[in-house]
Design a protein around this motif. Structure first.
Motif, PDB file in Angstrom:
ATOM      1  N   HIS A   1      24.539  48.459  30.249  1.00  0.00           N
ATOM      2  CA  HIS A   1      25.656  48.105  29.367  1.00  0.00           C
ATOM      3  C   HIS A   1      26.248  46.748  29.763  1.00  0.00           C
ATOM      4  CE1 HIS A   1      29.225  48.507  26.873  1.00  0.00           C
ATOM      5  NE2 HIS A   1      29.937  48.181  27.933  1.00  0.00           N
ATOM      6  N   LEU A   2      26.326  46.501  31.064  1.00  0.00           N
ATOM      7  CA  LEU A   2      26.916  45.255  31.568  1.00  0.00           C
ATOM      8  C   LEU A   2      25.933  44.091  31.591  1.00  0.00           C
ATOM      9  CD1 LEU A   2      28.864  46.757  34.599  1.00  0.00           C
ATOM     10  CD2 LEU A   2      29.807  46.101  32.368  1.00  0.00           C
ATOM     11  N   LYS A   3      24.658  44.413  31.322  1.00  0.00           N
ATOM     12  CA  LYS A   3      23.597  43.409  31.354  1.00  0.00           C
ATOM     13  C   LYS A   3      23.424  42.806  32.753  1.00  0.00           C
ATOM     14  CE  LYS A   3      23.867  42.263  26.434  1.00  0.00           C
ATOM     15  NZ  LYS A   3      24.395  43.509  26.003  1.00  0.00           N
ATOM     16  N   ILE A   4      23.449  43.703  33.749  1.00  0.00           N
ATOM     17  CA  ILE A   4      23.178  43.332  35.130  1.00  0.00           C
ATOM     18  C   ILE A   4      22.133  44.294  35.671  1.00  0.00           C
ATOM     19  CG2 ILE A   4      25.470  42.346  35.526  1.00  0.00           C
ATOM     20  CD1 ILE A   4      26.224  44.952  36.997  1.00  0.00           C
ATOM     21  N   THR A   5      21.599  44.015  36.842  1.00  0.00           N
ATOM     22  CA  THR A   5      20.615  44.929  37.412  1.00  0.00           C
ATOM     23  C   THR A   5      21.307  46.142  38.029  1.00  0.00           C
ATOM     24  OG1 THR A   5      20.630  43.931  39.623  1.00  0.00           O
ATOM     25  CG2 THR A   5      19.088  42.988  37.981  1.00  0.00           C
ATOM     26  N   GLN A   6      20.549  47.218  38.124  1.00  0.00           N
ATOM     27  CA  GLN A   6      21.080  48.425  38.755  1.00  0.00           C
ATOM     28  C   GLN A   6      21.369  48.156  40.224  1.00  0.00           C
ATOM     29  OE1 GLN A   6      19.333  50.642  41.112  1.00  0.00           O
ATOM     30  NE2 GLN A   6      21.192  51.861  41.245  1.00  0.00           N
ATOM     31  N   GLY A   7      20.542  47.327  40.860  1.00  0.00           N
ATOM     32  CA  GLY A   7      20.757  46.985  42.263  1.00  0.00           C
ATOM     33  C   GLY A   7      22.089  46.279  42.489  1.00  0.00           C
ATOM     34  N   TYR A   8      22.412  45.343  41.604  1.00  0.00           N
ATOM     35  CA  TYR A   8      23.690  44.633  41.712  1.00  0.00           C
ATOM     36  C   TYR A   8      24.841  45.601  41.470  1.00  0.00           C
ATOM     37  CZ  TYR A   8      27.406  41.209  40.761  1.00  0.00           C
ATOM     38  OH  TYR A   8      28.579  40.494  40.777  1.00  0.00           O
ATOM     39  N   TYR A   9      24.688  46.467  40.470  1.00  0.00           N
ATOM     40  CA  TYR A   9      25.744  47.448  40.200  1.00  0.00           C
ATOM     41  C   TYR A   9      25.951  48.371  41.404  1.00  0.00           C
ATOM     42  CZ  TYR A   9      28.695  50.947  38.205  1.00  0.00           C
ATOM     43  OH  TYR A   9      29.760  51.803  38.007  1.00  0.00           O
ATOM     44  N   SER A  10      24.870  48.788  42.033  1.00  0.00           N
ATOM     45  CA  SER A  10      24.959  49.633  43.218  1.00  0.00           C
ATOM     46  C   SER A  10      25.755  48.935  44.321  1.00  0.00           C
ATOM     47  CB  SER A  10      23.557  49.986  43.724  1.00  0.00           C
ATOM     48  OG  SER A  10      23.634  50.738  44.918  1.00  0.00           O
TER      49      SER A  10
ATOM     50  N   SER B   1      29.410  43.952  47.230  1.00  0.00           N
ATOM     51  CA  SER B   1      29.495  42.759  46.398  1.00  0.00           C
ATOM     52  C   SER B   1      30.832  42.760  45.673  1.00  0.00           C
ATOM     53  CB  SER B   1      28.351  42.746  45.377  1.00  0.00           C
ATOM     54  OG  SER B   1      28.424  41.584  44.590  1.00  0.00           O
ATOM     55  N   ASP B   2      31.436  41.604  45.589  1.00  0.00           N
ATOM     56  CA  ASP B   2      32.704  41.455  44.874  1.00  0.00           C
ATOM     57  C   ASP B   2      32.432  40.810  43.524  1.00  0.00           C
ATOM     58  OD1 ASP B   2      34.348  42.518  46.888  1.00  0.00           O
ATOM     59  OD2 ASP B   2      34.368  40.600  47.940  1.00  0.00           O
ATOM     60  N   PRO B   3      32.387  41.622  42.469  1.00  0.00           N
ATOM     61  CA  PRO B   3      32.096  41.068  41.146  1.00  0.00           C
ATOM     62  C   PRO B   3      33.312  40.353  40.572  1.00  0.00           C
ATOM     63  CG  PRO B   3      32.692  43.352  40.923  1.00  0.00           C
ATOM     64  CD  PRO B   3      32.656  43.057  42.412  1.00  0.00           C
ATOM     65  N   PRO B   4      33.094  39.542  39.553  1.00  0.00           N
ATOM     66  CA  PRO B   4      34.245  38.977  38.843  1.00  0.00           C
ATOM     67  C   PRO B   4      35.103  40.128  38.294  1.00  0.00           C
ATOM     68  CG  PRO B   4      32.195  37.965  38.087  1.00  0.00           C
ATOM     69  CD  PRO B   4      31.825  39.116  38.968  1.00  0.00           C
ATOM     70  N   LEU B   5      36.389  39.930  38.272  1.00  0.00           N
ATOM     71  CA  LEU B   5      37.295  40.978  37.796  1.00  0.00           C
ATOM     72  C   LEU B   5      36.936  41.423  36.384  1.00  0.00           C
ATOM     73  CD1 LEU B   5      39.750  42.769  38.263  1.00  0.00           C
ATOM     74  CD2 LEU B   5      41.187  40.875  37.462  1.00  0.00           C
ATOM     75  N   SER B   6      36.541  40.493  35.541  1.00  0.00           N
ATOM     76  CA  SER B   6      36.201  40.843  34.156  1.00  0.00           C
ATOM     77  C   SER B   6      35.020  41.808  34.112  1.00  0.00           C
ATOM     78  CB  SER B   6      35.903  39.591  33.336  1.00  0.00           C
ATOM     79  OG  SER B   6      34.797  38.892  33.897  1.00  0.00           O
ATOM     80  N   LEU B   7      34.028  41.618  34.970  1.00  0.00           N
ATOM     81  CA  LEU B   7      32.872  42.513  35.020  1.00  0.00           C
ATOM     82  C   LEU B   7      33.285  43.894  35.508  1.00  0.00           C
ATOM     83  CD1 LEU B   7      29.740  42.765  34.742  1.00  0.00           C
ATOM     84  CD2 LEU B   7      29.642  42.267  37.190  1.00  0.00           C
ATOM     85  N   PHE B   8      34.089  43.926  36.557  1.00  0.00           N
ATOM     86  CA  PHE B   8      34.556  45.201  37.083  1.00  0.00           C
ATOM     87  C   PHE B   8      35.342  45.966  36.021  1.00  0.00           C
ATOM     88  CE2 PHE B   8      37.712  47.892  39.029  1.00  0.00           C
ATOM     89  CZ  PHE B   8      36.931  48.673  39.862  1.00  0.00           C
ATOM     90  N   LEU B   9      36.230  45.283  35.329  1.00  0.00           N
ATOM     91  CA  LEU B   9      37.047  45.947  34.311  1.00  0.00           C
ATOM     92  C   LEU B   9      36.197  46.439  33.136  1.00  0.00           C
ATOM     93  CD1 LEU B   9      40.243  43.719  34.309  1.00  0.00           C
ATOM     94  CD2 LEU B   9      39.953  45.999  35.309  1.00  0.00           C
ATOM     95  N   ARG B  10      35.177  45.664  32.751  1.00  0.00           N
ATOM     96  CA  ARG B  10      34.272  46.123  31.689  1.00  0.00           C
ATOM     97  C   ARG B  10      33.550  47.393  32.119  1.00  0.00           C
ATOM     98  NH1 ARG B  10      30.933  41.227  31.229  1.00  0.00           N
ATOM     99  NH2 ARG B  10      29.321  42.711  30.702  1.00  0.00           N
ATOM    100  N   ALA B  11      33.144  47.450  33.367  1.00  0.00           N
ATOM    101  CA  ALA B  11      32.475  48.650  33.888  1.00  0.00           C
ATOM    102  C   ALA B  11      33.433  49.834  33.869  1.00  0.00           C
ATOM    103  CB  ALA B  11      31.968  48.407  35.310  1.00  0.00           C
TER     104      ALA B  11
END
Length: 71
Positions: free
Chosen positions: A24-33, A40-50
């Protein structure tokens, strides 16, 4: 409870995999893990979308609070 814990707990409660959220976020499962495990500290916008995606799948999110850290 930290926000990352809220995300992980909500995803598990919704019975969706990391791969579904990552897709859904258009990222890899490894990065999401790495995000869920605090490696990993994602951009706040990515975290909030998740978080919004998982909460919508869940019907609601677990509650959390934001506390200010000193120092």
């Amino acid at each position: 409870m930290q926000l990352i814990d809220t995300l992980k707990e909500s995803r598990k409660k919704a019975k969706i995999t990391q791969a579904v959220v990552a897709n859904h976020l258009k990222i890899t499962q490894g990065y999401y893990s790495k995000i869920e495990n605090g490696k990993s500290d994602p951009p706040l916008s990515l975290f909030l979308r998740a978080l919004v995606f998982v909460c919508e799948k869940n019907g609601a999110c677990v509650t959390f609070s934001i506390e200010e850290k000193e120092g």
